[in-house]
Write a protein that holds these residues in place. Structure first.
Motif, short mmCIF file in Angstrom:
data_model
loop_
_atom_site.label_atom_id
_atom_site.label_comp_id
_atom_site.label_asym_id
_atom_site.label_seq_id
_atom_site.Cartn_x
_atom_site.Cartn_y
_atom_site.Cartn_z
N ASP A 25 1.10 -0.91 0.31
CA ASP A 25 0.20 -0.09 0.37
C ASP A 25 0.77 0.54 0.00
N ILE A 26 0.88 1.87 -1.02
CA ILE A 26 1.71 3.17 -1.05
C ILE A 26 1.45 4.67 -0.79
N SER A 27 -0.21 4.73 -1.13
CA SER A 27 -0.44 6.17 -0.77
C SER A 27 -2.34 6.17 -0.91
N LYS A 28 -3.06 6.43 0.13
CA LYS A 28 -4.73 6.42 -0.17
C LYS A 28 -5.11 5.03 -1.27
N GLY A 29 -5.47 4.26 -0.82
CA GLY A 29 -5.15 3.46 -1.70
C GLY A 29 -4.48 2.72 -2.54
N PHE A 30 -3.77 3.45 -3.20
CA PHE A 30 -2.81 2.75 -4.49
C PHE A 30 -1.74 2.45 -3.80
N GLY A 31 -1.79 1.41 -4.13
CA GLY A 31 -0.55 0.20 -4.68
C GLY A 31 0.50 -0.85 -5.39
N LEU A 32 1.42 -1.48 -4.66
CA LEU A 32 1.56 -2.46 -6.39
C LEU A 32 1.60 -3.51 -5.73
N ASN A 33 1.72 -3.99 -6.75
CA ASN A 33 1.75 -5.83 -6.55
C ASN A 33 3.01 -6.40 -7.53
N PHE A 34 3.60 -7.56 -6.43
CA PHE A 34 4.69 -8.26 -7.23
C PHE A 34 4.84 -9.47 -6.79
N ASN A 35 4.84 -10.12 -8.07
CA ASN A 35 4.79 -11.36 -8.48
C ASN A 35 6.16 -12.01 -8.50
N ILE A 36 6.41 -13.38 -8.67
CA ILE A 36 7.35 -13.49 -8.98
C ILE A 36 7.71 -14.67 -9.53
N GLY A 37 6.90 -14.98 -9.97
CA GLY A 37 6.47 -16.62 -10.70
C GLY A 37 5.43 -17.76 -9.71
N GLY A 38 5.44 -18.64 -9.78
CA GLY A 38 4.72 -19.99 -9.12
C GLY A 38 4.72 -21.11 -9.78
N LEU A 39 3.82 -22.21 -10.16
CA LEU A 39 3.40 -23.09 -10.39
C LEU A 39 1.81 -23.47 -11.44
N ASN A 40 2.81 -23.86 -12.51
CA ASN A 40 1.49 -24.30 -13.59
C ASN A 40 1.72 -25.66 -14.14
N TYR A 41 -0.09 -26.25 -14.73
CA TYR A 41 0.06 -27.24 -15.07
C TYR A 41 -0.83 -27.49 -15.94
N SER A 42 -0.73 -28.25 -17.06
CA SER A 42 -1.73 -28.69 -17.87
C SER A 42 -1.60 -29.33 -18.83
N VAL A 43 -2.47 -30.02 -19.19
CA VAL A 43 -2.90 -30.80 -20.09
C VAL A 43 -3.37 -31.02 -21.32
N LEU A 44 -2.91 -30.49 -22.61
CA LEU A 44 -3.39 -30.29 -24.08
C LEU A 44 -3.91 -31.75 -24.41
N ASN A 45 -5.44 -32.13 -25.31
CA ASN A 45 -5.36 -32.76 -26.52
C ASN A 45 -4.84 -32.46 -27.51
N ASN A 46 -3.74 -32.46 -28.79
CA ASN A 46 -3.71 -32.44 -29.42
C ASN A 46 -4.32 -33.00 -30.79
N ASP A 47 -4.14 -32.86 -32.19
CA ASP A 47 -3.93 -32.66 -33.63
C ASP A 47 -3.72 -32.66 -34.49
N THR A 48 -3.57 -33.13 -35.63
CA THR A 48 -1.89 -32.32 -35.90
C THR A 48 -2.87 -32.63 -37.46
N ALA A 49 -1.80 -31.33 -38.60
CA ALA A 49 -2.00 -31.55 -40.00
C ALA A 49 -2.11 -33.59 -40.50
#
Length: 196
Positions: free
Chosen positions: A146-170
């Motif tokens: 919180d910087i001043s009067k409700g204004f603030g900064l958000n800092f993110n330094i990465g995390g965890l990601n997981y995905s499952v994709l079904n692929n169809d090719t030409a």
């Protein structure tokens, strides 16, 4: 050969309310451009990404909402080939936030949803593509200052990601891709927020 990289990132521009019953609206916009030249040949690479979120804070520490993402990548190579990659997705997220004192708060977003990706590669012998769809889940910790009067900064330094994709090719083949990414400490974004 020298490479020239121009990165313009407007990340996590958010408007949030720290009170129960408030609405959270936030998002990120990213643009990357790279151009390599060798005599009369050029290699161009462009990325545009948009990731909006909107949520409702139903408890002092909990917010639930919907999120989306759109990524467009385009690359033209020296040989005249062209690569395009388009990804879009939508889903929901759950945020838990905890004030550490009057200035600092920590929060984590858990997201889950649907993702679609289409890759197209055009070369001299023809056009090849890969269509895929599936689901993703992510866990992203961040810190709010919180910087001043409700204004603030958000800092993110990465995390965890997981995905499952079904692929169809030409060629008519199909296969499944599972991806797990742990990039905590390897990614960085800064955002602006306003508490009403």
């Amino acid at each position: 050969m020298k490479k020239m990289l121009l990165i313009l990132a407007v990340a996590l521009c958010s408007y949030a309310n720290a009170q129960k019953g408030s609405v959270l609206v936030m998002g990120s916009v990213t643009y990357n451009s790279q151009k390599n030249s060798d005599s009369n040949l050029e290699n161009k690479y462009n990325v545009f990404a948009l990731q909006p979120k909107i949520g409702y804070q139903f408890h002092e520490n909990w917010t639930a909402g919907i999120e989306g993402n759109l990524v467009n990548i385009k690359q033209n190579s020296f040989e005249g080939s062209q690569y395009k990659d388009r990804v879009y997705g939508f889903g929901g997220f759950l945020r838990y936030s905890k004030p550490l004192n009057t200035i600092f708060s920590a929060y984590a977003d858990l997201g889950i949803g649907y993702r679609n990706r289409k890759e197209t590669n055009t070369i001299a012998t023809g056009q090849y593509y890969n269509d895929s769809d599936g689901f993703y889940t992510s866990l992203t910790p961040a810190v709010y200052i919180d910087i001043s009067k409700g204004f603030g900064l958000n800092f993110n330094i990465g995390g965890l990601n997981y995905s499952v994709l079904n692929n169809d090719t030409a060629s008519g083949s199909s296969f499944k891709t599972k991806a797990f990414e742990f990039n905590f400490g390897q990614a960085f974004s800064v955002g602006i927020s306003k508490n009403f």
